[in-house]
Design a protein around this motif. Structure first.
Motif, short mmCIF file in Angstrom:
data_model
loop_
_atom_site.label_atom_id
_atom_site.label_comp_id
_atom_site.label_asym_id
_atom_site.label_seq_id
_atom_site.Cartn_x
_atom_site.Cartn_y
_atom_site.Cartn_z
N MET A 1 1.08 -1.26 -0.20
CA MET A 1 0.11 0.11 0.39
C MET A 1 0.84 2.27 0.27
O MET A 1 0.81 2.41 -0.12
CB MET A 1 -1.15 0.09 1.59
CG MET A 1 -2.64 1.46 1.51
SD MET A 1 -3.21 1.11 -0.01
CE MET A 1 -4.15 0.03 0.11
N LEU A 2 2.25 1.29 1.17
CA LEU A 2 3.22 2.93 0.74
C LEU A 2 3.21 2.93 -0.49
O LEU A 2 3.59 4.10 -0.69
CB LEU A 2 4.11 1.96 1.43
CG LEU A 2 4.03 2.09 3.11
CD1 LEU A 2 4.92 1.99 4.22
CD2 LEU A 2 3.32 4.28 3.65
N ALA A 3 3.35 1.60 -1.41
CA ALA A 3 4.29 1.72 -2.26
C ALA A 3 3.78 2.71 -3.38
O ALA A 3 3.55 2.84 -4.17
CB ALA A 3 5.09 0.84 -3.24
N MET A 4 1.81 1.64 -3.20
CA MET A 4 0.97 2.60 -4.29
C MET A 4 0.24 3.69 -3.70
O MET A 4 0.29 5.39 -4.82
CB MET A 4 -0.93 2.39 -4.33
CG MET A 4 -1.43 2.00 -5.45
SD MET A 4 -2.84 1.46 -4.96
CE MET A 4 -2.61 -0.30 -5.37
N LYS A 5 0.96 4.59 -1.91
CA LYS A 5 0.70 6.00 -2.20
C LYS A 5 1.40 6.76 -2.61
O LYS A 5 1.51 7.96 -3.05
CB LYS A 5 0.59 5.86 -0.95
CG LYS A 5 -0.57 5.33 0.11
CD LYS A 5 -0.12 5.28 1.20
CE LYS A 5 -1.50 5.48 2.36
NZ LYS A 5 -2.35 6.23 1.81
N ALA A 6 2.78 6.27 -2.52
CA ALA A 6 4.01 7.11 -3.49
C ALA A 6 3.41 7.21 -5.08
O ALA A 6 3.91 8.15 -5.73
CB ALA A 6 5.19 6.45 -3.73
N LEU A 7 2.59 6.36 -5.45
CA LEU A 7 1.47 7.66 -6.35
C LEU A 7 0.90 8.62 -7.29
O LEU A 7 0.29 8.52 -7.21
CB LEU A 7 1.23 6.06 -7.77
CG LEU A 7 2.06 4.43 -8.19
CD1 LEU A 7 1.13 3.82 -8.63
CD2 LEU A 7 3.42 5.40 -8.46
N ILE A 8 0.95 8.98 -5.86
CA ILE A 8 -0.53 10.27 -5.42
C ILE A 8 -0.18 11.53 -6.08
O ILE A 8 1.22 11.94 -6.13
CB ILE A 8 -0.49 10.15 -3.61
CG1 ILE A 8 -1.75 8.96 -3.19
CG2 ILE A 8 -1.63 11.58 -3.80
CD1 ILE A 8 -2.10 8.91 -1.93
N LEU A 30 -5.63 7.69 -1.77
CA LEU A 30 -5.82 6.42 -1.80
C LEU A 30 -6.25 5.79 -0.12
O LEU A 30 -5.51 6.32 0.81
CB LEU A 30 -4.58 5.39 -2.28
CG LEU A 30 -4.30 3.88 -1.37
CD1 LEU A 30 -5.36 3.72 -2.81
CD2 LEU A 30 -3.15 3.82 -1.95
N GLY A 31 -7.39 4.82 -0.35
CA GLY A 31 -7.39 4.78 1.66
C GLY A 31 -7.71 2.90 1.48
O GLY A 31 -7.27 2.65 0.24
N LEU A 54 -3.19 -1.07 -11.68
CA LEU A 54 -2.84 -0.06 -11.42
C LEU A 54 -1.20 0.08 -11.85
O LEU A 54 -0.27 -0.13 -11.54
CB LEU A 54 -2.89 0.37 -9.93
CG LEU A 54 -2.98 1.62 -10.14
CD1 LEU A 54 -3.90 2.58 -8.95
CD2 LEU A 54 -1.62 2.86 -9.41
N ALA A 55 -1.30 1.06 -12.68
CA ALA A 55 -0.12 1.37 -13.41
C ALA A 55 0.31 2.74 -13.24
O ALA A 55 -0.78 3.76 -14.12
CB ALA A 55 0.93 0.83 -14.38
N LEU A 56 0.92 3.48 -14.21
CA LEU A 56 1.69 4.94 -14.20
C LEU A 56 1.16 4.78 -15.41
O LEU A 56 1.26 3.77 -16.24
CB LEU A 56 3.11 5.10 -14.15
CG LEU A 56 3.36 5.30 -12.91
CD1 LEU A 56 4.78 5.97 -12.47
CD2 LEU A 56 3.00 6.99 -12.45
N ALA A 57 0.32 5.64 -16.12
CA ALA A 57 0.23 5.81 -17.35
C ALA A 57 1.20 6.45 -18.23
O ALA A 57 1.72 7.40 -18.02
CB ALA A 57 -0.98 6.81 -16.92
#
Length: 224
Positions: A1-8, A30-31, A54-57
């Motif tokens: 989840m922390l890795a995904m938060k880095a994409l905010i 992100l919740g 989910l990935a960078l576009a």
């Protein structure tokens, strides 16, 4: 989840179960069980339950207004957002929701129970929706009303049916009534709800034949 938060704050693309095309936009929040995306025009609240990827576009693939640096979400800011909190905030806010099929539903969240919520629409009236089947929600600006109807022409009229705590108990209350399942996308999902037992719905179709459907695959229920 922390890795995904880095994409905010970055532009991403999502693959969501039940939706053929990828959803693209800026990751806003992100919740624990929900994600917030801004596609350049609207905010999308997407339960993580249906997130497949989910990935960078790629920048060239996006039609995003980069002048919008920090768009403000329509719901009050919360440090820990969740699916249920978003539903609570969405009560009385004109929104678009999508569960399946070829159309979305426009209206208002009116009630939130244990595992389902009630969505009131000028087209379908009171719709019972299991929480597990919502793919996304798009809240609209406060000055927007469904189909530009005035409050006099579209008064918010919540269902008079007594609400149960769970979706299966709610369907028990509808036994004997004529119901439409999954917005009537298939003829065998329209008929008299004869009974519900052991998660199996017994439905009498138009030709009088009995059809059985499993509760877990029912995405919406409403009365005509």
């Amino acid at each position: 989840m922390l890795a995904m938060k880095a994409l905010i704050g970055k532009q991403v693309e999502l693959t969501i179960s039940g939706i053929k095309t990828k959803i693209q936009g800026k990751l806003i929040d992100l919740g624990s069980d929900i994600i917030v995306l801004h596609n350049g025009k609207k905010f999308l609240y997407i339960p993580l339950l249906h997130l497949q990827q989910l990935a960078l576009a790629e920048e060239t693939a996006l039609d995003y207004d980069n002048s919008i640096i920090h768009p403000e979400p329509p719901f009050e800011n919360q440090t820990d957002i969740s699916y249920r909190k978003i539903l609570m905030n969405a009560k009385g806010v004109f929104s678009e929701i999508y569960t399946s099929g070829n159309q979305s539903i426009h209206g208002y969240v009116t009630s939130i129970m244990n595992d389902f919520f009630v969505f009131y629409s000028p087209v379908f009236h009171a719709v019972y929706i299991p929480m597990q089947h919502l793919k996304y929600m798009i809240p609209y600006d406060s000055n927007v009303t469904p189909y530009s109807l005035t409050q006099e022409r579209f008064p918010l009229s919540p269902t008079t049916v007594t609400l149960a705590r769970t979706f299966d108990q709610q369907l028990k209350k509808l036994e004997g009534q004529f119901v439409i399942l999954d917005l009537g996308e298939h003829p065998n999902k329209i008929g008299q709800l004869k009974s519900i037992q052991n998660s199996l719905i017994e439905l009498i179709a138009a030709d009088g034949e009995t059809v059985f459907l499993h509760l877990d695959h029912i995405k919406t229920v409403h009365l005509p």
